[in-house]
Design a protein around this motif. Structure first.
Motif, PDB file in Angstrom:
ATOM      1  N   UNK A   1     -10.383  -8.702   2.048  1.00 49.57           N
ATOM      2  CA  UNK A   1     -10.337  -8.655   3.504  1.00 49.57           C
ATOM      3  C   UNK A   1      -8.911  -8.315   3.946  1.00 49.57           C
ATOM      4  N   UNK A   2      -8.824  -7.580   5.016  1.00 56.79           N
ATOM      5  CA  UNK A   2      -7.518  -7.191   5.533  1.00 56.79           C
ATOM      6  C   UNK A   2      -6.867  -8.392   6.218  1.00 56.79           C
ATOM      7  N   UNK A   3      -5.603  -8.617   5.912  1.00 54.91           N
ATOM      8  CA  UNK A   3      -4.836  -9.678   6.553  1.00 54.91           C
ATOM      9  C   UNK A   3      -3.441  -9.156   6.867  1.00 54.91           C
ATOM     10  N   UNK A   4      -2.782  -9.837   7.757  1.00 57.61           N
ATOM     11  CA  UNK A   4      -1.410  -9.497   8.106  1.00 57.61           C
ATOM     12  C   UNK A   4      -0.528  -9.520   6.855  1.00 57.61           C
ATOM     13  N   UNK A   5      -0.619 -10.598   6.087  1.00 57.78           N
ATOM     14  CA  UNK A   5       0.231 -10.749   4.898  1.00 57.78           C
ATOM     15  C   UNK A   5      -0.015  -9.641   3.871  1.00 57.78           C
ATOM     16  N   UNK A   6      -1.266  -9.260   3.706  1.00 59.97           N
ATOM     17  CA  UNK A   6      -1.577  -8.199   2.755  1.00 59.97           C
ATOM     18  C   UNK A   6      -0.969  -6.874   3.203  1.00 59.97           C
ATOM     19  N   UNK A   7      -1.092  -6.546   4.484  1.00 54.76           N
ATOM     20  CA  UNK A   7      -0.492  -5.306   4.986  1.00 54.76           C
ATOM     21  C   UNK A   7       1.028  -5.322   4.889  1.00 54.76           C
ATOM     22  N   UNK A   8       1.636  -6.444   5.202  1.00 53.71           N
ATOM     23  CA  UNK A   8       3.096  -6.553   5.086  1.00 53.71           C
ATOM     24  C   UNK A   8       3.524  -6.346   3.633  1.00 53.71           C
ATOM     25  N   UNK A   9       2.773  -6.907   2.705  1.00 51.37           N
ATOM     26  CA  UNK A   9       3.084  -6.738   1.282  1.00 51.37           C
ATOM     27  C   UNK A   9       2.942  -5.284   0.860  1.00 51.37           C
ATOM     28  N   UNK A  21      -0.828   5.875   2.771  1.00 57.47           N
ATOM     29  CA  UNK A  21      -1.649   5.307   3.840  1.00 57.47           C
ATOM     30  C   UNK A  21      -2.576   4.235   3.280  1.00 57.47           C
ATOM     31  N   UNK A  22      -3.016   3.352   4.150  1.00 61.07           N
ATOM     32  CA  UNK A  22      -4.036   2.360   3.824  1.00 61.07           C
ATOM     33  C   UNK A  22      -5.309   2.781   4.548  1.00 61.07           C
ATOM     34  N   UNK A  23      -6.407   2.799   3.828  1.00 55.36           N
ATOM     35  CA  UNK A  23      -7.708   3.136   4.407  1.00 55.36           C
ATOM     36  C   UNK A  23      -8.468   1.831   4.608  1.00 55.36           C
ATOM     37  N   UNK A  24      -8.857   1.561   5.853  1.00 56.89           N
ATOM     38  CA  UNK A  24      -9.585   0.341   6.195  1.00 56.89           C
ATOM     39  C   UNK A  24     -10.999   0.734   6.596  1.00 56.89           C
ATOM     40  N   UNK A  25     -11.973   0.079   5.977  1.00 53.42           N
ATOM     41  CA  UNK A  25     -13.377   0.267   6.320  1.00 53.42           C
ATOM     42  C   UNK A  25     -14.022  -1.098   6.458  1.00 53.42           C
ATOM     43  N   UNK A  26     -14.615  -1.330   7.608  1.00 57.29           N
ATOM     44  CA  UNK A  26     -15.317  -2.596   7.864  1.00 57.29           C
ATOM     45  C   UNK A  26     -14.450  -3.819   7.558  1.00 57.29           C
ATOM     46  N   UNK A  27     -13.235  -3.830   8.078  1.00 59.55           N
ATOM     47  CA  UNK A  27     -12.286  -4.945   7.946  1.00 59.55           C
ATOM     48  C   UNK A  27     -11.839  -5.224   6.519  1.00 59.55           C
ATOM     49  N   UNK A  28     -11.999  -4.253   5.644  1.00 60.44           N
ATOM     50  CA  UNK A  28     -11.550  -4.384   4.261  1.00 60.44           C
ATOM     51  C   UNK A  28     -10.682  -3.195   3.903  1.00 60.44           C
ATOM     52  N   UNK A  29      -9.731  -3.431   3.030  1.00 56.27           N
ATOM     53  CA  UNK A  29      -8.920  -2.330   2.533  1.00 56.27           C
ATOM     54  C   UNK A  29      -9.725  -1.619   1.459  1.00 56.27           C
ATOM     55  N   UNK A  30     -10.039  -0.354   1.726  1.00 54.10           N
ATOM     56  CA  UNK A  30     -10.813   0.442   0.780  1.00 54.10           C
ATOM     57  C   UNK A  30      -9.888   1.139  -0.209  1.00 54.10           C
ATOM     58  N   UNK A  31      -8.668   1.477   0.223  1.00 58.02           N
ATOM     59  CA  UNK A  31      -7.707   2.167  -0.644  1.00 58.02           C
ATOM     60  C   UNK A  31      -6.311   2.023  -0.046  1.00 58.02           C
TER      61      UNK A  31
END
Length: 120
Positions: A1-9, A21-31
């Motif tokens: 699941x996508x979170x602030x901490x994960x994106x910051x990392x 880039x980060x690809x987000x699909x349905x509130x999850x990081x797909x890539x």
């Protein structure tokens, strides 16, 4: 699941995925760590760098919505359908994303019709 901490990392300059880039699909990081197609628009402002050009490019070719944060200034922009809008803060970005996702129809790839032979 996508979170602030994960994106910051992921976007920490000392991590291998930082430049992509980060690809987000349905509130999850797909890539993550993805390279996107750059726009070829010759009239685009010269002040927009590769990150912005990639965001515009991916929205020209797909139904993606791209959010861009300038590494130099922290300015937030959003690209949809090959057009970029700049100058968002967190509240206006949230409202724009909610509006864009509610008003966007999901583009589905038509499935090929089965041939008679496949049904036998």
């Amino acid at each position: 699941m996508i979170t602030y901490d994960l994106l910051v990392t992921i976007f920490n300059p000392n991590t291998p995925l930082h430049d992509g880039a980060v690809i987000v699909q349905r509130n999850r990081i797909a890539a993550a760590g993805c390279f996107l197609p750059l726009t070829l628009d010759p009239y685009l402002s010269k002040e927009l760098g590769t990150r912005h050009r990639a965001a515009i490019g991916i929205t020209e070719e797909t139904d993606a919505i791209a959010v861009i944060v300038s590494e130099e200034t922290g300015a937030i922009s959003m690209a949809i359908d090959g057009k970029i809008t700049r100058g968002f803060d967190s509240a206006s970005l949230r409202a724009a994303l909610q509006n864009a996702t509610q008003n966007r129809s999901v583009k589905r790839i038509p499935q090929p019709a089965k041939s008679h032979a496949e049904n036998i």
